[in-house]
Scaffold this active site. Structure first.
Site, mmCIF file in Angstrom:
data_model
loop_
_atom_site.group_PDB
_atom_site.id
_atom_site.type_symbol
_atom_site.label_atom_id
_atom_site.label_comp_id
_atom_site.label_asym_id
_atom_site.label_seq_id
_atom_site.Cartn_x
_atom_site.Cartn_y
_atom_site.Cartn_z
ATOM 1 N N LYS A 1 -33.631 -34.668 -31.013
ATOM 2 C CA LYS A 1 -33.898 -36.060 -31.391
ATOM 3 C C LYS A 1 -33.255 -37.057 -30.426
ATOM 4 C CE LYS A 1 -33.458 -38.916 -35.575
ATOM 5 N NZ LYS A 1 -33.032 -38.843 -36.988
ATOM 6 N N GLU B 1 -34.640 -44.567 -42.032
ATOM 7 C CA GLU B 1 -33.790 -43.661 -42.810
ATOM 8 C C GLU B 1 -33.009 -44.388 -43.913
ATOM 9 O OE1 GLU B 1 -31.624 -41.728 -39.724
ATOM 10 O OE2 GLU B 1 -33.363 -40.552 -39.084
ATOM 11 N N ASP C 1 -37.382 -35.527 -43.228
ATOM 12 C CA ASP C 1 -36.223 -36.099 -42.551
ATOM 13 C C ASP C 1 -36.027 -35.285 -41.279
ATOM 14 O OD1 ASP C 1 -33.760 -36.847 -41.601
ATOM 15 O OD2 ASP C 1 -32.636 -36.338 -43.427
#
Lengths: 619, 175
Positions: free
Chosen positions: A86, A185, A25
């Site tokens: 990110k 996700e 993740d």
């Protein structure tokens, strides 16, 4: 390391030989790595027992540090400490300046389409920063699992566009990881709860992190996950709770503006502590040592009042997402909670009363995405040959091309199941024209300027013909990760056009190749030897796979085809015994070409066999 | 061109069993999805990607009557995609214009929802009739029948568009 393992699809290696694979993740504020061990998916810890790795990299003249240590440095050396990288993947400097006007970083070129930071360790782009985080996680996994790890599933937000997905994949390549799949996700979170094996219906994934909120509506139908809609707010999260509470505490103790400013960081960290205490107990006590204000007590109800406006905002986004998905609240059969901020009891209560059902929260909301990724990684690497589950993703945003007048013509609509290929025909408008440019955009709007520019594809090598005589068939291929590739052919001559991709954001292919080379250059001495060895291994792998396939399915080729294939195989065998890496590569390519038809026929044979079996069953 | 009927082992016909189409789709997914070849060679992955893309596209094409008819016509050499042919049936066009006017004036009607319901019913009726016509035309594919089938497909496209607009108006009025 199971590099040499070859098995037919469906047939696994010996049962005791579990192949290693990890789920990652790669988050905005923190990242995690997980793996399936003894049948259980769990997140892996660092040497201090920490599961979460802050997504922070601090670059110094000596090198770089990732995680908690880097996080400590953020306030002291902000310009060299890249936080929440990110947000910058697949974005331009202008985008970033627009969204976050007061970042402490020095950008190398303000006008560039791709971002790079000037750091004490030299110029770094978001792909490299992300790769440093991934490398840290990979190292942690290898220490924890006791072997080399290369196969990974990495999660991305469902709404990530092509450039952001490509950036994530490039970062993984730099970190030496083979990405078996980019997984959405919310899909990963649903997988972690085993919802793939349960009932069918609509699942809502409510993801409230520190700084972002995402809502995704998924539909589960016959083992197929489909993302129906996504929404959210990229500037709303638990950090807002902390700031609201910090200000309330300051009011409570009667801080003036100067004190408030002086102690603000202490106030925020105190607020964070209070918030966490209030998740477990109805009141929290706080010793305000920094302002000599003594002890204060705060009740959960006070916090609830403060955060209510933020939660209302998230629920409005939920309502919009349901509407986009064209479904009602009653259609939702499960609600999954993701993100640390969903630990706050009031958030859970509000989500429950909005959807009219208790949300799933038994898995730690910080870990649930990584856990789901690990489960999928375990399946993809081949440890569960009997698993029937299939994750079918959809294209998150429509793909289109620019046509006359700046209009975007849709080629593949959003929510189309991927992989998908669409062909479009173009013609030349000038005599002897040998090149043309295709501008690909992503988005739902009608005007090109309102969509996101993906790339410009320049086709060259079109055979010269009269205007309108050349018919160029352009194929847009989107793979299972949602990534686009384009190929083109002139129809009458069969000539394949060359294509140069100019991505609108992010890095060009040769830049990635250079970065990969640079990352390996410290070991230049044995690099060549290693590459030769790798090619020889690959040659052996290709030959062995083909030989066993031919042993079964030789009959699918006629004598001439078989002779051609066997010739190229003999050449490859000879090349593999010599020591020219390039020759082996060329021979592998030749075998690949010569066996393409064979591979297609084998797949069709397996399809026909299976479908014949099915229709017999139905008789 | 890929023959999607043979890919889904169906007889080339306008009338297909949708339940069986969907079963075959699930089966083909399991056989061709690239995830099933995650550990395979580059070539296997490539072939899987190509076949699986065809499976996804084929399912979409065969599922909807209009695209299914178009595909069937294309297999018989009548290409409708990106055509510039205009509709010649003036009666049909007049009818379409009347319906569009009715839709445009629905806001000023006393009971707009009733008007919409009625419009919906009439349009659905014509759609059903066209589909039936298509089925019989495509069942006996002479050159003349194919041309008439192509005309029916064009009409169905008009009707689908009208239905979408009626639905949008409905949604707007309900809000």
């Amino acid at each position: 390391m199971a590099l040499l393992q070859i098995s037919e699809p469906g047939l696994s290696a010996a049962p005791h030989e579990r192949k290693l694979a990890i789920g990652i993740d790669l988050g905005t504020t923190h990242s995690l790595v997980a793996s399936v061990r003894s049948g259980v998916a769990e997140t892996l810890v660092d040497e201090n027992g920490q599961h979460l790795l802050p997504s922070v990299v601090h670059y110094t003249t000596q090198g770089h540090r990732v995680g908690y240590e880097a996080y400590q440095d953020a306030s002291k050396d902000a310009a060299n400490t890249i936080v929440s990288v990110k947000r910058f993947l697949g974005r331009s400097v202008a985008d970033i300046r627009h969204n976050w006007p007061s970042l402490p970083y020095e950008f190398v070129n303000e006008d560039a389409k791709s971002v790079s930071f000037n750091t004490a360790q030299g110029i770094k782009n978001p792909v490299q920063v992300s790769a440093d985080i991934l490398t840290e996680l990979r190292g942690r996994a290898e220490a924890s699992l006791g072997d080399e790890v290369t196969n990974a599933v990495i999660t991305v937000p469902a709404y990530f566009d092509d450039a952001q997905r490509q950036g994530t994949k490039d970062a993984a390549a730099l970190a030496g990881l083979n990405v078996m799949r980019l997984l959405n996700e919310p899909t990963a979170a649903a997988l972690a709860y085993g919802l793939d094996s349960g009932q069918e219906g609509v699942i809502a994934v409510y993801d409230l992190g520190g700084g972002t909120f995402d809502i995704s509506i998924l539909r589960l139908n016959k083992g197929v996950f489909e993302v129906l809609s996504t929404g959210g707010d990229s500037a709303l999260g638990g950090d807002d709770f902390d700031h609201a509470l910090a200000n309330a505490i300051a009011d409570n103790v009667g801080f003036d503006a100067t004190q408030r400013k002086q102690y603000y960081r202490h106030l925020v960290s105190a607020a964070k502590t209070v918030k966490e205490q209030l998740s477990d107990s109805p009141t929290a006590r706080l010793d305000l040592a920094f302002g000599n204000m003594g002890e204060i007590e705060i009740a959960r109800e006070q916090l609830n009042l403060l955060i209510e406006p933020f939660i209302k905002q998230t629920l409005r986004a939920c309502r919009r997402a349901l509407k986009d998905a064209e479904i009602g609240k009653d259609d939702v059969v499960e609600v999954v909670l993701v993100g640390g901020s969903t630990r706050v009891p009031f958030v859970r209560d509000q989500v429950e009363s909005f959807f009219g059902r208790a949300p799933l929260s038994s898995i730690d909301p910080d870990k649930v995405v990584a856990v789901g990724a690990a489960i999928q990684a375990d399946v993809l690497v081949g440890n569960k040959p009997d698993n029937e589950m299939l994750l079918l993703d959809v294209l998150p945003l429509s793909l289109g091309i620019e046509t006359m007048g700046g209009l975007a013509e849709k080629i593949v609509a959003r929510n189309t199941t991927i992989p998908v290929a669409k062909a479009q025909e173009f013609t030349t408008f000038k005599d002897g024209q040998t090149a043309m440019m295709i501008h690909v955009v992503q988005g739902e709007r009608e005007l090109v300027e309102d969509c996101r520019s993906l790339a410009r594809f320049e086709l060259t090598g079109i055979p010269p013909m009269a205007a309108g005589a050349a018919h160029i068939r352009v194929t847009f291929q989107v793979d299972a990760d949602g990534l686009l590739s384009v190929s083109a052919m002139e129809k009458s001559s069969g000539v394949q056009a060359d294509i140069q991709v100019k991505p609108s954001y992010g890095l060009e292919e040769n830049e990635i190749a250079d970065m990969l080379k640079a990352s390996m250059s410290h070991a230049k001495g044995d690099m060549q030897a290693r590459m030769l060895k790798e090619q020889q291994v690959e040659a052996a792998r290709v030959l062995e796979a083909l030989q066993s396939a031919l042993a079964v399915d030789k009959a699918l080729l006629d004598d001439r085809e078989l002779a051609v294939l066997e010739n190229t195989m003999a050449d490859l065998d000879a090349a593999a015994k010599a020591d020219s890496t390039d020759d082996i590569k060329a021979a592998i390519d030749a075998v690949d070409k010569a066996s393409q038809v064979f591979a297609e026929r084998r797949m069709d044979k397996s399809i026909n066999l299976a479908l014949a079996g099915q229709s017999v069953e139905q008789l | 061109m890929v023959n999607y009927f043979s890919l889904f082992s169906l007889t080339e016909s306008f009338d297909i069993d949708l339940a069986s189409l969907s079963r075959t789709y699930q089966e083909l997914q399991k056989l061709t999805h690239p995830d099933k070849f995650a550990g395979g060679s580059e070539q296997q992955k490539r072939v899987a990607l190509q076949r699986n893309s065809q499976v996804n596209d084929g399912y979409q094409v065969l599922k909807a009557p209009v695209s299914r008819a178009e595909h069937l016509l294309a297999l018989r050499g009548v290409e409708l995609a990106h055509e510039t042919q205009t509709m010649r049936d003036t009666d049909f066009l007049m009818q379409q214009m009347e319906w569009r006017e009715a839709l445009a004036e629905v806001d000023s009607a006393e009971q707009p929802m009733d008007v919409l319901d009625e419009l919906n019913d009439t349009v659905d009726e014509q759609q059903a009739a066209l589909k039936q016509r298509l089925s019989s035309l495509l069942g006996q594919p002479s050159q003349g029948n194919l041309q008439e089938a192509a005309e029916s497909v064009r009409k169905l496209k008009f009707i689908n568009k009208l239905q979408r607009e009626i639905a949008e108006t409905e949604e707007r009025l309900e809000a």
